[in-house]
Design a protein around this motif. Structure first.
Motif, PDB file in Angstrom:
ATOM      1  N   LEU A  86       0.177   3.894  -3.002  1.00 64.04           N
ATOM      2  CA  LEU A  86      -0.130   5.793  -1.915  1.00 64.04           C
ATOM      3  C   LEU A  86       0.708   6.232  -2.447  1.00 64.04           C
ATOM      4  CD1 LEU A  86      -1.670   7.647  -0.310  1.00 64.04           C
ATOM      5  CD2 LEU A  86      -0.060   6.741   1.678  1.00 64.04           C
ATOM      6  N   TYR A 119      -4.627  11.648  -2.790  1.00 60.99           N
ATOM      7  CA  TYR A 119      -4.148  10.610  -1.098  1.00 60.99           C
ATOM      8  C   TYR A 119      -5.276   9.099  -1.912  1.00 60.99           C
ATOM      9  CZ  TYR A 119      -5.916   8.037   2.507  1.00 60.99           C
ATOM     10  OH  TYR A 119      -5.839   6.957   3.970  1.00 60.99           O
ATOM     11  N   TYR A 158       0.777  -0.649   0.044  1.00 63.34           N
ATOM     12  CA  TYR A 158       0.327  -0.400  -0.053  1.00 63.34           C
ATOM     13  C   TYR A 158       1.032   1.144  -0.117  1.00 63.34           C
ATOM     14  CZ  TYR A 158      -2.916   3.707   2.066  1.00 63.34           C
ATOM     15  OH  TYR A 158      -3.774   5.168   2.450  1.00 63.34           O
TER      16      TYR A 158
END
Ligand SMILES: N[C@@H](CCC(=O)N[C@@H](CS)C(=O)NCC(=O)O)C(=O)O
Length: 201
Positions: free
Chosen positions: A17, A196, A13
Motif C-alpha cells: 500500500l 490507493y 499489504y
C-alpha cells in the motif's frame, strides 16, 4: 528492488500500500503462507527472520520486518512527520501495532481464514482474541473520534501500518466494526487517498 510479499497478509499489504501511495513500483515475489514459494524463499536465505515481508535492495541487502520497511521507504516523504514529537508518536503507534494489535486482530483473522491453522482456533482462544481485539480497536477509536489521523494532523506511516489489518478486522477477523464509527471513517479516508490499492489489487 524486490519485495518478498505474502498476498493474503496485512504485514505485506501495508508495504504494498505504501509503495502504491508513493507511486513506486518494485518487483513483487509472491510467497503465500504454507506454500512451496515461501519454503524456497526461506531455504534460499531470502527471509532472514523466516517471515514475509522482506525488501531486497538493488545491491542485494535484505530488510525484514514490515514496519522497518515502511520506515525505509517512507524516509524523506510526507508520510513521516518533520516534528520530532509527531514522529515519535507515529513510531509509538507502529510499535503498539506489532506488540498489541497484531497479536489479537491479525491472529484472530489468521485462525479463521487459514485452513492449516484452524486446529488452533479453539472457542476459548477465539473468544479471548475477540475481547482483547475489541479493546485494542477501542484504543484506535478513541483517537479517531477526535482526530482524522493516528499520529499527527496528516496521514503518516502509522495510518498505513495500522490499516493493514484493521480494514479487514470485520470481514476476516469477525470483529464488530459497527462499534467503531471513527475507525470506519478513517478506513474510508485511507481508501480515498490517491494511488490507493486494496489487499488483492
Ligand atoms: N513482525 C513481522 C511479522 C511477519 C509475519 O508474521 N509474517 C507472516 C505472515 S503475516 C509469515 O511470514 N508467516 C509465514 C511463516 O511463518 O512461515 C513483520 O511485521 O514483518
Amino acid at each position: 528492488m524486490k519485495l518478498y510479499s505474502m498476498p493474503s497478509s496485512g504485514n505485506s499489504y501495508k508495504v504494498r500500500l505504501l509503495l502504491a501511495l508513493l507511486g513506486r513500483a518494485v518487483e513483487i515475489v509472491d510467497v503465500e503462507d504454507n506454500s512451496a514459494e515461501i519454503q524456497r524463499a526461506k531455504s534460499d536465505g531470502m527471509l532472514p527472520f523466516g517471515k514475509a515481508p522482506v525488501l531486497m535492495l538493488d545491491d542485494g541487502r535484505l530488510l525484514p520486518e514490515s514496519n522497518a520497511i515502511l520506515g525505509f521507504l517512507g524516509e524523506g516523504t510526507a508520510f513521516v512527520p518533520a516534528d520530532p514529537f509527531a514522529r515519535a508518536t507515529m513510531n509509538g503507534w507502529m510499535f503498539w501495532e506489532q506488540n498489541q494489535h497484531e497479536g489479537t486482530v491479525a491472529v484472530r483473522a489468521a485462525l479463521l481464514n487459514y485452513a492449516h491453522r484452524r486446529h488452533l482456533a479453539t472457542p476459548e482462544r477465539l473468544a479471548d482474541l475477540l475481547e482483547r481485539g475489541h479493546a485494542n480497536l477501542q484504543i484506535m477509536e478513541t483517537r479517531l473520534q477526535a482526530h482524522d489521523w493516528l499520529a499527527a494532523d496528516a496521514v503518516s506511516l502509522a495510518d498505513i501500518c495500522l490499516y493493514g489489518y484493521t480494514h479487514s478486522a470485520g470481514s476476516r477477523g469477525g470483529f464488530d466494526m459497527a462499534r467503531f464509527p471513527g475507525i470506519n471513517r478513517w478506513i474510508e479516508r485511507i481508501a480515498s487517498l490517491p494511488g490507493y490499492k486494496g489487499l488483492s489489487e
